[in-house]
Design an enzyme around this catalytic site. Structure first.
Site, PDB file in Angstrom:
ATOM      1  N   GLY A   5       0.835  -1.209   0.000  1.00  0.00           N
ATOM      2  CA  GLY A   5       0.000   0.000   0.000  1.00  0.00           C
ATOM      3  C   GLY A   5       0.866   1.253   0.000  1.00  0.00           C
ATOM      4  O   GLY A   5       0.629   2.195  -0.770  1.00  0.00           O
ATOM      5  N   CYS A  49       1.512   0.615  13.281  1.00  0.00           N
ATOM      6  CA  CYS A  49       0.070   0.752  13.528  1.00  0.00           C
ATOM      7  C   CYS A  49      -0.190   0.309  14.973  1.00  0.00           C
ATOM      8  O   CYS A  49      -0.863  -0.685  15.215  1.00  0.00           O
ATOM      9  CB  CYS A  49      -0.758  -0.034  12.516  1.00  0.00           C
TER      10      CYS A  49
HETATM   11  C1  LIG Z   1       3.400  -3.491   8.702  1.00  0.00           C
HETATM   12  S1  LIG Z   1       3.673  -4.555   7.397  1.00  0.00           S
HETATM   13  C2  LIG Z   1       4.017  -3.455   6.083  1.00  0.00           C
HETATM   14  C3  LIG Z   1       2.793  -2.933   5.368  1.00  0.00           C
HETATM   15  C4  LIG Z   1       3.166  -2.195   4.090  1.00  0.00           C
HETATM   16  N1  LIG Z   1       4.149  -1.156   4.325  1.00  0.00           N
HETATM   17  C5  LIG Z   1       1.944  -1.589   3.392  1.00  0.00           C
HETATM   18  O1  LIG Z   1       1.673  -0.391   3.589  1.00  0.00           O
HETATM   19  O2  LIG Z   1       1.278  -2.308   2.659  1.00  0.00           O
HETATM   20  C6  LIG Z   1       5.281  -5.127   7.749  1.00  0.00           C
HETATM   21  C7  LIG Z   1       5.877  -6.025   6.671  1.00  0.00           C
HETATM   22  O3  LIG Z   1       7.280  -6.149   6.926  1.00  0.00           O
HETATM   23  C8  LIG Z   1       7.686  -7.479   6.731  1.00  0.00           C
HETATM   24  N2  LIG Z   1       8.895  -7.632   7.565  1.00  0.00           N
HETATM   25  C9  LIG Z   1       8.950  -7.861   8.892  1.00  0.00           C
HETATM   26  N3  LIG Z   1      10.217  -7.887   9.312  1.00  0.00           N
HETATM   27  C10 LIG Z   1      10.997  -7.656   8.225  1.00  0.00           C
HETATM   28  C11 LIG Z   1      12.400  -7.578   8.013  1.00  0.00           C
HETATM   29  N4  LIG Z   1      13.263  -7.744   9.021  1.00  0.00           N
HETATM   30  N5  LIG Z   1      12.847  -7.340   6.765  1.00  0.00           N
HETATM   31  C12 LIG Z   1      11.969  -7.182   5.741  1.00  0.00           C
HETATM   32  N6  LIG Z   1      10.636  -7.272   5.870  1.00  0.00           N
HETATM   33  C13 LIG Z   1      10.149  -7.497   7.103  1.00  0.00           C
HETATM   34  C14 LIG Z   1       6.496  -8.301   7.160  1.00  0.00           C
HETATM   35  O4  LIG Z   1       6.532  -9.590   6.591  1.00  0.00           O
HETATM   36  C15 LIG Z   1       5.337  -7.449   6.656  1.00  0.00           C
HETATM   37  O5  LIG Z   1       4.967  -7.820   5.359  1.00  0.00           O
END
Ligand SMILES: C[S@@+](CC[C@H](N)C(=O)[O-])C[C@H]1O[C@@H](n2cnc3c(N)ncnc32)[C@H](O)[C@@H]1O
Length: 431
Positions: free
Chosen positions: A255, A370
């Site tokens: 997003g 969030c």
């Molecule tokens: C809060 S969501 C992000 C939502 C996204 N920014 C959006 O607006 O659609 C966090 C994402 O970070 C990924 N994630 C978590 N730890 C991570 C890391 N160490 N490196 C890369 N991605 C990571 C998760 O799998 C997840 O898909």
């Protein structure tokens, strides 16, 4: 045989209360449109009123102090919720299908079939009195210790001198969060469909008109996307920079990558995602929306450690407890107590540690979660202040979206007056 919709709801409830899982994003996949609407309403009613539904049953048991097997709790909650709150469901269907669920080996508890049948039949005979009886039970039964902590945290920074929020404010916020949220959208191509109306406070944000059907077809065509109002506001940060290299550090499902791509079409965008399946979805979403970005499947800290360049804009939408999403995820009150906030806090700090050295001079770093909990936002901000005094808070959000008067470097709108999920975000520049 219970209908596929009731099956899906029972499975989701077992996942939440049996395994402590969040409701999976595509838990209702495979249901027809009408079944999915029914299932979403039933699951929402059971989760939002789980405490009251169980309290209603207790005095009707021979041994009220003994807890029922989960299969019986689920079947009773589903039956009662349909009888009390779901218009258009025939009472005999609500009762019979709940009783039938009890015969499903993985979902029910067959020895309690008679008990479930008796309690639901008596409840059905009450007609509209059942709803009144359930509504009269204390709302606090649906509020867990996790919820209380989140409500305090959401309101506390907005108190004068950071005092305690009053019980009236806490009640008001909980009431607000118990209502199903109104979805918000972003138009990516063409005109907005007739079901949507523009948001007067937030240009570019569209909301579903009261009572209008969900614009599923339009979304599937790729002409628009669902994006919470808070995410849209966050992405409207005021910054004059013209970035060449942009990093979306935790990108799926994309997003915010989409918002970055549309705003900075000339930039080279790198979107990093750790989970391969989510990265696949990220790629599909970006392709469908015509957004150019290089998707990298990696731990972002590893990726950054091995990359030599720097970024003019870094967006770090870190993994978090999701405590700001209580309204959208009514299972959160029941599973939030199992979240390891200490581990999450360390992970978030590590991500900041990895990202900060890669911020180019003149660049902008935005960290967002969030969540309303201080250990996922406020505490990291205090750490940046002492560990990285070279970074300067950047007031990129307008007055009214933060805690202090005037434009703010800390996005944190008042939870009672703001329509959208609970987010905390901070922005810094490297002069
Ligand atoms: C809060 S969501 C992000 C939502 C996204 N920014 C959006 O607006 O659609 C966090 C994402 O970070 C990924 N994630 C978590 N730890 C991570 C890391 N160490 N490196 C890369 N991605 C990571 C998760 O799998 C997840 O898909």
């Amino acid at each position: 045989m219970p209908t596929p919709a009731r099956h899906a709801v029972a499975r989701a409830l077992h996942g939440v209360f049996g395994a402590g899982h969040r409701v999976a994003e595509h838990w209702d996949v495979g249901l027809s449109h009408a079944d999915a609407i029914f299932a979403q309403a039933l699951l929402g009613a059971c989760l939002r009123r789980w405490g009251r539904l169980q309290a209603y049953v207790k005095p009707k048991l021979k041994e009220p102090s003994r807890s029922l097997p989960l299969g019986s709790q689920v079947a009773l909650a589903m039956g009662l919720a349909q009888l009390a709150w779901m218009d258009g469901v025939a009472a005999h269907a609500a009762v019979n299908e709940s009783v039938e669920l009890m015969c499903e080996p993985s979902l029910g508890f067959a020895p309690h079939q008679g008990l479930v049948n008796a309690i639901l039949r008596r409840a059905a005979e009450k007609g509209p009195v059942l709803k009144a009886d359930l509504d009269r039970l204390p709302a606090a039964l649906d509020r867990t210790a996790f919820v209380d902590r989140v409500l305090q945290a959401a309101l506390a920074p907005h108190q004068v001198h950071q005092g305690q929020p009053s019980s009236v404010e806490i009640e008001a916020l909980w009431t607000k969060l118990q209502a199903p949220p109104r979805p918000a959208f972003r138009v990516l191509r063409g005109a907005a469909p007739a079901e949507l109306e523009g948001d007067s406070e937030l240009p570019g944000c569209w909301k579903l008109q009261e009572g209008a059907p969900f614009p599923g077809e339009w979304l599937r065509s790729g002409a628009g996307m669902v994006q919470d109002r808070s995410s849209q506001a966050l992405m409207a940060f005021a910054w004059e920079g013209r970035p060449v290299d942009v990093l979306d550090a935790c990108a799926a499902p994309g997003g915010k990558t989409t918002a970055l791509g549309l705003r900075f079409p000339e930039a080279r965008i790198t979107a990093v995602e750790r989970e391969p399946k989510r990265a696949e979805r990220l790629e599909q979403n970006l392709a469908g929306r015509g957004v150019q970005a290089q998707v990298v499947v990696a731990e972002v800290a590893d990726f950054l450690a091995h990359s030599s360049g720097s970024f003019d804009l870094i967006f770090l939408d870190a993994p978090c407890s999701g405590s700001g999403t209580l309204q959208k995820h009514p299972e959160m009150p029941w599973i939030g107590g199992h979240i390891d906030l200490g581990r999450l806090g360390e992970l978030q700090r590590d991500l900041l540690r990895a990202a900060i050295p890669k911020l180019a001079p003149g660049g902008l770093l935005i960290y967002a979660v969030c969540s309303w909990l201080p250990e996922e936002g406020e505490y990291h901000r205090a750490w940046v202040r002492t560990a990285h005094p070279e970074l300067v808070p950047a007031k990129v959000w307008p007055a009214g979206w933060g805690v202090e008067p005037g434009p703010t470097s800390c996005f944190r709108p008042h939870p009672l007056s703001w329509d959208g999920e609970g987010f905390q975000a901070s922005a810094w520049t490297r002069p």
